[in-house]
Design an enzyme around this catalytic site. Structure first.
Site, PDB file in Angstrom:
ATOM      1  CG  ASP A  67      -0.294  -0.414   2.514  1.00  9.98           C
ATOM      2  OD1 ASP A  67       0.947  -0.384   2.587  1.00  9.98           O
ATOM      3  OD2 ASP A  67      -1.018  -0.761   3.454  1.00  9.98           O
ATOM      4  CG  ASN A 136      -8.980  -1.312  11.874  1.00 13.85           C
ATOM      5  OD1 ASN A 136      -8.045  -1.939  11.383  1.00 13.85           O
ATOM      6  ND2 ASN A 136      -9.423  -0.185  11.347  1.00 13.85           N
ATOM      7  CG  HIS A 138      -5.750  -1.939   8.763  1.00 12.58           C
ATOM      8  ND1 HIS A 138      -5.922  -0.850   9.586  1.00 12.58           N
ATOM      9  CD2 HIS A 138      -4.402  -2.005   8.539  1.00 12.58           C
ATOM     10  CE1 HIS A 138      -4.748  -0.302   9.845  1.00 12.58           C
ATOM     11  NE2 HIS A 138      -3.811  -0.981   9.227  1.00 12.58           N
ATOM     12  CD  GLU A 143      -8.686   1.184   7.724  1.00 14.63           C
ATOM     13  OE1 GLU A 143      -8.687   0.291   8.587  1.00 14.63           O
ATOM     14  OE2 GLU A 143      -8.114   2.285   7.897  1.00 14.63           O
TER      15      GLU A 143
HETATM   16  C1  GLP Z   1      -0.508   0.344   8.687  1.00 17.85           C
HETATM   17  C2  GLP Z   1      -0.234  -0.360   7.331  1.00 17.85           C
HETATM   18  C3  GLP Z   1      -0.424  -1.830   7.441  1.00 17.85           C
HETATM   19  C4  GLP Z   1       0.207  -2.297   8.734  1.00 17.85           C
HETATM   20  C5  GLP Z   1      -0.653  -1.823   9.878  1.00 17.85           C
HETATM   21  C6  GLP Z   1      -0.076  -2.094  11.251  1.00 17.85           C
HETATM   22  O1  GLP Z   1      -1.378   1.401   8.647  1.00 17.85           O
HETATM   23  N1  GLP Z   1      -0.905   0.137   6.192  1.00 17.85           N
HETATM   24  O2  GLP Z   1       0.115  -2.481   6.301  1.00 17.85           O
HETATM   25  O3  GLP Z   1       0.281  -3.682   8.774  1.00 17.85           O
HETATM   26  O4  GLP Z   1      -1.040  -0.480   9.710  1.00 17.85           O
HETATM   27  O5  GLP Z   1       0.976  -1.239  11.524  1.00 17.85           O
HETATM   28  P1  GLP Z   1       1.959  -1.388  12.731  1.00 17.85           P
HETATM   29  O6  GLP Z   1       2.855  -2.520  12.397  1.00 17.85           O
HETATM   30  O7  GLP Z   1       2.661  -0.080  12.792  1.00 17.85           O
HETATM   31  O8  GLP Z   1       1.125  -1.680  13.932  1.00 17.85           O
END
Ligand code: GLP
Length: 238
Positions: A67, A136, A138, A143
């Site tokens: 992404d 959440n 995702h 989402e």
């Molecule tokens: C982000 C990314 C995801 C990631 C998630 C968790 O917003 N777009 O690909 O896996 O949220 O992030 P973190 O590892 O910082 O908790």
């Protein structure tokens, strides 16, 4: 879904790096799906350190990031392109022509999404995809509510995701949209490894373990995939 519960973040990072490097050694021209976020930072640090010792390991590898924020130029310090450049691309011998991160400033976002899907297909499809996990549920930026049939597209970010990522945008200008691979794009990967660490993820990990697949909890789609490994530390395992 197979599970590995390891001692701590360090152990999760070492294990994930080991799996990624083993996959490359096994198939030099592998196509990888790659995540961003705080969780994979330790994995990337170890891969960078290993590859300084074992040069040329990424020369034939193709990567597709999950992404990117919409409207954030690649040069912006909080873009996922910058994240990847700093944490992986600068440290390994990836061929720039084989690196793919969606372009969040493309003149036509729709065309960018379609071309991203096409590039994945033209590369032969994702062989191994690493995922983090949003609180959440995702995956990528899919989402809650994201259809399991979704493909690469532009999505609106939820308030909770924007809050979680706000520290990376100190000016307060947290983007409200992103380009993300869809759930179906991710599920097409031959193998999937999801990593999660810390007590803040315990709720999401519990739901992943216990709930029936539902778009309300996007990661639950992984139950439909035949080869998913979930690697968590004790804190995330609850
Ligand atoms: C982000 C990314 C995801 C990631 C998630 C968790 O917003 N777009 O690909 O896996 O949220 O992030 P973190 O590892 O910082 O908790």
């Amino acid at each position: 879904m197979r599970w590995e519960v390891l001692a701590d973040y360090e152990a999760v990072s070492v294990r994930a790096a080991e799996l990624l490097l083993a996959a490359i050694r096994n198939e030099r021209s592998i196509v990888l799906g790659l995540p961003t976020g705080r969780t994979p930072e330790g994995m990337y640090a170890r891969i960078g350190a290993q590859c300084r010792r074992e040069y040329h390991c990424f020369a034939q590898t193709t990567t597709f990031n999950l992404d990117e924020y919409v409207g954030v130029p690649r040069t912006h310090p909080a873009s996922y392109y910058s994240y990847m450049r700093q944490r992986l691309f600068e440290h390994v011998d990836l061929n720039p022509a084989r690196i793919h991160v969606p372009c969040g400033t493309a003149p036509s976002l729709e065309a960018e999404c379609a071309s991203y899907e096409r590039s994945i297909r033209d590369a032969g499809g994702l062989a191994l995809t690493f995922l983090g996990l949003g609180r959440n549920g995702h995956i990528g930026f899919n989402e809650p509510g994201a259809p399991f049939e979704s493909r690469t597209r532009v999505v609106e970010l939820t308030a909770s995701t924007r809050n979680a990522n706000a520290p990376f945008f100190p000016g307060g200008e947290v983007p409200n949209r992103a380009i993300t691979m869809g759930i179906a794009t991710i599920l097409d990967s031959l193998r999937i490894v999801l990593i999660a660490s810390g007590a803040a993820k315990a709720g999401a990990i519990r739901r992943l373990r216990d709930e029936e697949p539902s778009p309300e909890f996007p990661a639950s789609a992984l139950a439909r995939h035949p080869d998913v490994l979930v690697i968590v530390d004790k804190a995330a395992a609850g």
